[in-house]
Structure formats: C-alpha cells, structure tokens
Design a protein around this motif. Structure first.
Motif, PDB file in Angstrom:
ATOM      1  N   THR A 110      33.468  29.409  49.900  1.00  0.00           N
ATOM      2  CA  THR A 110      33.726  29.979  48.573  1.00  0.00           C
ATOM      3  C   THR A 110      34.751  31.095  48.619  1.00  0.00           C
ATOM      4  O   THR A 110      35.747  31.079  47.892  1.00  0.00           O
ATOM      5  CB  THR A 110      32.416  30.508  47.954  1.00  0.00           C
ATOM      6  OG1 THR A 110      31.489  29.433  47.810  1.00  0.00           O
ATOM      7  CG2 THR A 110      32.677  31.138  46.596  1.00  0.00           C
ATOM      8  N   LEU A 111      34.529  32.084  49.455  1.00  0.00           N
ATOM      9  CA  LEU A 111      35.403  33.252  49.497  1.00  0.00           C
ATOM     10  C   LEU A 111      36.639  32.965  50.341  1.00  0.00           C
ATOM     11  O   LEU A 111      36.552  32.353  51.412  1.00  0.00           O
ATOM     12  CB  LEU A 111      34.649  34.448  50.079  1.00  0.00           C
ATOM     13  CG  LEU A 111      33.358  34.832  49.351  1.00  0.00           C
ATOM     14  CD1 LEU A 111      32.656  35.962  50.080  1.00  0.00           C
ATOM     15  CD2 LEU A 111      33.641  35.207  47.900  1.00  0.00           C
ATOM     16  N   ASN A 112      37.798  33.418  49.864  1.00  0.00           N
ATOM     17  CA  ASN A 112      39.037  33.221  50.611  1.00  0.00           C
ATOM     18  C   ASN A 112      40.031  34.315  50.236  1.00  0.00           C
ATOM     19  O   ASN A 112      39.746  35.184  49.403  1.00  0.00           O
ATOM     20  CB  ASN A 112      39.624  31.829  50.353  1.00  0.00           C
ATOM     21  CG  ASN A 112      39.837  31.553  48.880  1.00  0.00           C
ATOM     22  OD1 ASN A 112      40.590  32.269  48.219  1.00  0.00           O
ATOM     23  ND2 ASN A 112      39.182  30.524  48.348  1.00  0.00           N
ATOM     24  N   ALA A 113      41.198  34.277  50.857  1.00  0.00           N
ATOM     25  CA  ALA A 113      42.192  35.325  50.642  1.00  0.00           C
ATOM     26  C   ALA A 113      42.830  35.274  49.257  1.00  0.00           C
ATOM     27  O   ALA A 113      43.540  36.200  48.871  1.00  0.00           O
ATOM     28  CB  ALA A 113      43.279  35.233  51.715  1.00  0.00           C
ATOM     29  N   SER A 114      42.565  34.222  48.471  1.00  0.00           N
ATOM     30  CA  SER A 114      43.123  34.114  47.127  1.00  0.00           C
ATOM     31  C   SER A 114      42.189  34.645  46.054  1.00  0.00           C
ATOM     32  O   SER A 114      42.638  35.271  45.084  1.00  0.00           O
ATOM     33  CB  SER A 114      43.469  32.645  46.815  1.00  0.00           C
ATOM     34  OG  SER A 114      44.463  32.162  47.684  1.00  0.00           O
ATOM     35  N   ASN A 115      40.882  34.407  46.203  1.00  0.00           N
ATOM     36  CA  ASN A 115      39.974  34.825  45.125  1.00  0.00           C
ATOM     37  C   ASN A 115      39.270  36.148  45.396  1.00  0.00           C
ATOM     38  O   ASN A 115      38.549  36.656  44.529  1.00  0.00           O
ATOM     39  CB  ASN A 115      38.951  33.730  44.804  1.00  0.00           C
ATOM     40  CG  ASN A 115      38.029  33.394  45.967  1.00  0.00           C
ATOM     41  OD1 ASN A 115      37.955  34.115  46.960  1.00  0.00           O
ATOM     42  ND2 ASN A 115      37.334  32.269  45.853  1.00  0.00           N
ATOM     43  N   VAL A 116      39.442  36.729  46.579  1.00  0.00           N
ATOM     44  CA  VAL A 116      38.912  38.071  46.820  1.00  0.00           C
ATOM     45  C   VAL A 116      39.988  39.068  46.383  1.00  0.00           C
ATOM     46  O   VAL A 116      40.906  39.404  47.133  1.00  0.00           O
ATOM     47  CB  VAL A 116      38.529  38.262  48.304  1.00  0.00           C
ATOM     48  CG1 VAL A 116      38.049  39.692  48.544  1.00  0.00           C
ATOM     49  CG2 VAL A 116      37.447  37.265  48.709  1.00  0.00           C
ATOM     50  N   ASN A 117      39.897  39.492  45.140  1.00  0.00           N
ATOM     51  CA  ASN A 117      40.827  40.465  44.563  1.00  0.00           C
ATOM     52  C   ASN A 117      40.114  41.183  43.433  1.00  0.00           C
ATOM     53  O   ASN A 117      39.037  40.766  42.988  1.00  0.00           O
ATOM     54  CB  ASN A 117      42.118  39.795  44.080  1.00  0.00           C
ATOM     55  CG  ASN A 117      41.860  38.674  43.099  1.00  0.00           C
ATOM     56  OD1 ASN A 117      41.279  38.886  42.032  1.00  0.00           O
ATOM     57  ND2 ASN A 117      42.288  37.447  43.452  1.00  0.00           N
ATOM     58  N   VAL A 118      40.675  42.275  42.967  1.00  0.00           N
ATOM     59  CA  VAL A 118      39.978  43.128  42.015  1.00  0.00           C
ATOM     60  C   VAL A 118      39.728  42.436  40.681  1.00  0.00           C
ATOM     61  O   VAL A 118      38.802  42.793  39.943  1.00  0.00           O
ATOM     62  CB  VAL A 118      40.745  44.460  41.822  1.00  0.00           C
ATOM     63  CG1 VAL A 118      42.032  44.231  41.046  1.00  0.00           C
ATOM     64  CG2 VAL A 118      39.874  45.512  41.164  1.00  0.00           C
ATOM     65  N   ALA A 119      40.517  41.426  40.348  1.00  0.00           N
ATOM     66  CA  ALA A 119      40.333  40.725  39.079  1.00  0.00           C
ATOM     67  C   ALA A 119      39.183  39.727  39.132  1.00  0.00           C
ATOM     68  O   ALA A 119      38.551  39.459  38.099  1.00  0.00           O
ATOM     69  CB  ALA A 119      41.622  40.010  38.687  1.00  0.00           C
ATOM     70  N   ASN A 120      38.909  39.182  40.299  1.00  0.00           N
ATOM     71  CA  ASN A 120      37.951  38.080  40.393  1.00  0.00           C
ATOM     72  C   ASN A 120      36.744  38.339  41.275  1.00  0.00           C
ATOM     73  O   ASN A 120      35.813  37.536  41.286  1.00  0.00           O
ATOM     74  CB  ASN A 120      38.670  36.832  40.922  1.00  0.00           C
ATOM     75  CG  ASN A 120      39.780  36.375  40.018  1.00  0.00           C
ATOM     76  OD1 ASN A 120      39.551  36.008  38.876  1.00  0.00           O
ATOM     77  ND2 ASN A 120      41.010  36.422  40.525  1.00  0.00           N
ATOM     78  N   PHE A 121      36.742  39.444  41.993  1.00  0.00           N
ATOM     79  CA  PHE A 121      35.693  39.689  42.978  1.00  0.00           C
ATOM     80  C   PHE A 121      35.165  41.100  42.808  1.00  0.00           C
ATOM     81  O   PHE A 121      35.939  42.042  42.561  1.00  0.00           O
ATOM     82  CB  PHE A 121      36.274  39.509  44.393  1.00  0.00           C
ATOM     83  CG  PHE A 121      35.296  39.734  45.512  1.00  0.00           C
ATOM     84  CD1 PHE A 121      34.505  38.703  45.979  1.00  0.00           C
ATOM     85  CD2 PHE A 121      35.173  40.989  46.102  1.00  0.00           C
ATOM     86  CE1 PHE A 121      33.612  38.909  47.025  1.00  0.00           C
ATOM     87  CE2 PHE A 121      34.278  41.210  47.139  1.00  0.00           C
ATOM     88  CZ  PHE A 121      33.499  40.160  47.596  1.00  0.00           C
ATOM     89  N   GLY A 122      33.849  41.272  42.927  1.00  0.00           N
ATOM     90  CA  GLY A 122      33.277  42.609  42.793  1.00  0.00           C
ATOM     91  C   GLY A 122      31.775  42.594  42.993  1.00  0.00           C
ATOM     92  O   GLY A 122      31.188  41.596  43.414  1.00  0.00           O
ATOM     93  N   LYS A 123      31.165  43.737  42.674  1.00  0.00           N
ATOM     94  CA  LYS A 123      29.720  43.884  42.868  1.00  0.00           C
ATOM     95  C   LYS A 123      28.973  43.098  41.795  1.00  0.00           C
ATOM     96  O   LYS A 123      29.222  43.268  40.596  1.00  0.00           O
ATOM     97  CB  LYS A 123      29.313  45.345  42.812  1.00  0.00           C
ATOM     98  CG  LYS A 123      27.841  45.583  43.193  1.00  0.00           C
ATOM     99  CD  LYS A 123      27.383  47.002  42.897  1.00  0.00           C
ATOM    100  CE  LYS A 123      28.090  48.025  43.734  1.00  0.00           C
ATOM    101  NZ  LYS A 123      27.560  49.397  43.508  1.00  0.00           N
ATOM    102  N   LEU A 124      28.074  42.244  42.241  1.00  0.00           N
ATOM    103  CA  LEU A 124      27.266  41.433  41.331  1.00  0.00           C
ATOM    104  C   LEU A 124      25.947  42.107  40.995  1.00  0.00           C
ATOM    105  O   LEU A 124      25.461  42.022  39.875  1.00  0.00           O
ATOM    106  CB  LEU A 124      26.997  40.065  41.965  1.00  0.00           C
ATOM    107  CG  LEU A 124      28.206  39.237  42.377  1.00  0.00           C
ATOM    108  CD1 LEU A 124      27.753  37.961  43.075  1.00  0.00           C
ATOM    109  CD2 LEU A 124      29.077  38.914  41.171  1.00  0.00           C
TER     110      LEU A 124
END
Length: 531
Positions: free
Chosen positions: A41-55
C-alpha cells in the motif's frame, strides 16, 4: 586502516524475509534487517502531506519501549477474527488492538496488582533519578517475541512486590492475554570471582538487571539478555534461555563472571540469528580474557538443551581504552545480511564494521577480524542500521546521532565506502534515527525509509519531542514528516531507539504519551478536513 578482504559466502538456505505480513519479532526477522518487503500500500508516491497522515491513536497505560508487533487473523476469544497489534508498556500492561479499526483494546493484561502490593518498578528505585535514560516506571521494556504456530507471545515483566524486585517470563495466549503456562521467576547464578561474587558465585540481580534487548526464539528456546541501568555498579551482562513449551530454564551465560560490566543492551535490538540457529550479541564494556569473560566484544553463542556455549568472538585490540571511555561495541546490536556470512555491527566511536560470522576473528593486534570499516564521522551509532534488497541491489541505511541519514550500496561481500545517497535532515543528537524500511519487493518507487528522531534536542537523558520522517529509499529525499501538518500529524514525546512498525499499509509509532500513533493513507474525508 584495516584492509578489507573478500568475504566467502556460506551456502545458506534461501530465506524469504517476509513469508507473510506477520511481524513477530523486533526488526522484523531473525537477521534484524528492519525490512518489510511485502508492503503493497505505502510507497514513495502516496506518502506525502496531501495523502498521508495520522489516522488515530491507540491509548495505553504507560510508555511503550517495546516495538509493537503484528499478527494477522487472530481468533480472539468471544470477538471473532482480527488482525492484531500487540503493545507492551513500562507500566507492565500488554494490549491487543484491532489493527485496522483501533478503538478499545480487544483485551488487556495487567501484570501488576496494586491491592496486593505488586507494582511496576519506579526507575528512581534503581538510579535515584527520574531524568536519565528512562523516565517513570520500568515494566515491560524488551520487545516480546511471538510464536505464531503456538499462538503465544513471550515477554519479561518487572515488578516490585512489597519491597522485593522480581522479573518473570510469561507465555501469554494471543487469543485472550492469559498465561498458557505458569510464569517463571527469573533467577540465575554462575561460578565466578567478580568483585560482587558471594562464596564464589555471581548472582543475577532482578532489581538492577536491565532487560532492554528484544527477546528471540531459536530451536524451541526463548532467549533473553540483560544489561544495566546507567552503568550503575555492580552489574554484569546475562543471557538466559528457557524452554519455549514449559518455561523451564535451560541455559545461563554471564558475560563477565570474573570481572565487571559486560551488559547487552543493543539499543533495544535483539540478537541476530543465522540459519543454523546460532546467536550473535554485541557486549558493551566489561573485562575480557577470551576464555570465560567477553566484555567489549561481539559474541557467537549456540543454544541447546545442554545450555549456552560460546562459539566464537571478536574483540577490538583497543577494547580496554574503549571500555574506559564508554565507547563500547554494544550500542547498535548486530545485523546479519541474509544469504551471507556478513555480520554488521556498530559502536559509539561512530563506526560500522563488518565481520565474518563464521570466523569472527578473536582479538588480534591489528583487528584482522574486521572485513571492512565504515567510519561515519557522525557521532555515536546508536539505534543501528537496517538492510534492504532494493531495485539496484542491497542497501545499508544508517542515521547516527549528529549526522544525516546515509545509504551505502552493497558490492560483492562489502559496501561501497562512499554513501550513494545522503539525506538533508540533520539529527539533533541522541539517539539519531531509529529506522525501518518498507517496500513491495524490489519494485522501484515502492521503497520508503521510515525514521523516528528528536525534533530539536538530544534525548540522551530525559525526554524530548519526536518526529516521524519518511524518505524515498532510493535517494533519501524526504517525502513526508509529522511536522508538516502539526494539528493532524504531530508525533509527541519520543521513545528513543524504538523504530516504527510498518504493517499492511499502516505505520504504528509508540510515544511516551500513553499512546501509539497510527499513520496511513487518508481517505477523502480526512484529506478535505485538513485543507
């Protein structure tokens, strides 16, 4: 300078580092690589401030010094099947949480009983201070280990019981948190002439013995190691084995029965295990004679029903000087490169060195046992390296206490001494970065190097605020950190040396704030709420 020599690879059986998504031990596997190579699931494209954070956060009672562990499809008594995160605290509590949905624990086990006078051990009872390496209580500190096939988790709980200090080994069922067999009180003695020996015997001290290194399982034995708190004398390093079925003690090894010190702490990392079941430890400080005493050394042990036996060692020629300056060998814990005999170790002099696991080299005037030395010149090596087989081959990542994260490419039996990538985020002091790397196998663009580090100052003594960082594993460009969206993602108070747990698309990060933060890909509602 030590000249490198060619490493002859042993014919080890092919090993899949992540046969499934279960995380049953500290740093993911028996080699302590710190690599999850089945993260889809996690990769260098979707781990960014717009798409990734504390759930969310998982709330617990006490600081979490042990790396959380993860097991899929656990049949929890009365609650059905769940993917479960297990977390142990310094207040002697063990929690099982639903990994996807969080909320209240599926079950919680309390190893204390205040009404009966059984409490966690206050660190002030040991160090007379509450502002040193540990703040608060000392309960379950070393990362537990899980036997998936038996459905149990092994841990050491430390308690104070009406003035008496006790350490117990527990074998707890995953389904309900109850003991599978009665717990075993940990006691030991060996023959010796150390300054604290009594009538020719050196005794394990349940008050002073610091069980920081992660537990391990090997050939039906639970392996446990101890160091000290704040180097308070007298102390020794201890390694003990217990039968995994009955919890009967099967082996006791004291690293310095005729001297002092020799603790095994390894920044919380457990021993490395090779495919033959041999154990590798780094021993910090202590006296040495190469016969019964192995302070300031790297040691190989074999465990069997007949006990624990030393089977080889490496001791630096200047071990006595290292000992006096507290620049010990034992700060990182060993890492074994899978499929090889290359053992990676580190020290407080800021160096990483490679040994031949089959021929550790003993003690020689010119340290000929060292295959290669990487002098990082970035302060002490503390939380240690991780190893990843990426799209361009093997990579060793490390982040020392005063430098930047670095990546070294493996070439043949060694590593290119010049880092092929260096990050731009500086460490603010101890402990540097505690690392984990995740990827979907060797697919380019999927590798992420995760690190916890302090935000603005050293945490050598006392607590400090922390940051979770994510770097592209192929170039060490920072792609996200928990400070970019403060109101949503801030980590909180760092627990040093404790790496994140990355499992099934989520990142679980313990804190000193009675919780574990859960990070992951945000859904559309969460993304819109933070714009």
């Amino acid at each position: 300078m030590v000249q490198p020599r060619i490493v002859v690879l042993t014919a080890l059986a092919a090993v899949c580092l992540a046969a499934d998504l279960d995380v049953l031990t500290n740093r993911y596997d028996q080699f302590t690589t710190g690599a999850d190579s089945e993260e889809t699931t996690l990769n260098a494209s979707n781990v960014n401030v717009a798409n990734f954070g504390k759930l969310s956060s998982l709330y617990v009672d006490g600081a979490v010094y042990a790396q959380p562990l993860y097991v899929r499809s656990v049949e929890v008594s009365g609650k059905g099947v769940h993917n479960v995160v297990f977390a142990a605290t310094m207040n002697d509590k063990l929690y099982a949480f639903d990994a996807e949905h969080g909320g209240a624990p599926l079950w919680m086990r309390d190893f204390t009983n205040e009404l009966a006078g059984v409490t966690p051990v206050p660190v002030v009872d040991i160090t007379n201070s509450n502002d040193l390496n540990i703040v608060g209580n000392v309960g379950i500190e070393g990362t537990p280990v899980i036997d998936r096939s038996a459905g149990v988790i092994y841990l050491v709980a430390r308690t104070k019981e009406r003035g008496r200090y006790v350490q117990r080994l527990h074998k707890v069922r995953l389904k309900d948190g109850e003991d599978a067999v009665p717990a075993t009180v940990i006691e030991a003695e060996v023959k010796g002439i150390a300054p604290d020996a009594v009538n020719g015997m050196v005794h394990f001290d349940a008050r002073a013995g610091n069980q920081r290194a992660a537990l391990a399982l090997v050939k039906g034995s639970v392996v446990i190691a101890w160091a000290s708190h704040e180097d308070l004398e007298p102390y020794h390093g201890w390694i003990m084995t217990y039968d995994a079925a009955s919890l009967k003690q099967t082996g006791v090894f004291c690293t310095t029965p005729d001297f002092r010190e020799g603790g095994i702490w390894q920044s919380g990392r457990g021993p490395a295990l090779d495919t033959r079941g041999r154990l590798y430890f780094e021993i910090g400080n202590g006296g040495w004679d190469g016969n019964r005493n192995f302070g300031s050394s790297v040691l190989r042990l074999t465990a069997s029903s007949a006990g624990l036996n030393a089977g080889g060692y490496f001791t630096p020629a200047d071990y006595d000087d290292l000992n006096r300056s507290d620049a010990d060998v034992g700060s990182t814990g060993p890492l074994l490169i899978p499929g090889t005999n290359i053992l990676v170790c580190g020290n407080k002099h800021g160096a990483v060195f490679l040994l031949d696991a089959n021929e550790l080299g003993g003690l020689t005037a010119k340290d000929t046992g060292i295959i290669q030395m990487l002098d990082l010149k970035s302060g002490r090596v503390m939380a240690g390296p991780v190893y990843w087989e990426g799209p361009e081959g093997g990579v060793l990542f490390i982040w020392c206490e005063t430098g930047f994260p670095k990546a070294f490419r493996r070439k043949g039996g060694m590593f290119d001494p010049v880092a092929f990538a260096t990050g731009t985020v500086a460490s603010h002091g101890s402990p540097g970065g505690a690392l984990i790397v995740s990827s979907n196998g060797k697919i380019a663009g999927t590798g992420v190097l995760w690190a916890t580090a302090t935000r603005s100052r050293s945490a050598d003594h006392g607590n400090a605020m922390g940051v979770l960082h994510a770097f592209n594993a192929q170039n060490l460009h920072e792609i996200w950190n928990s400070e970019q969206q403060l109101t949503r993602d801030r980590l909180g108070t760092l627990v040093k040396f404790v790496p994140p747990l990355v499992a099934a698309g989520r990142v679980y990060v313990p804190t000193y704030d009675d919780g574990i933060n859960v990070y992951g890909v945000l859904d559309s509602t969460q993304v819109n709420a933070t714009r």
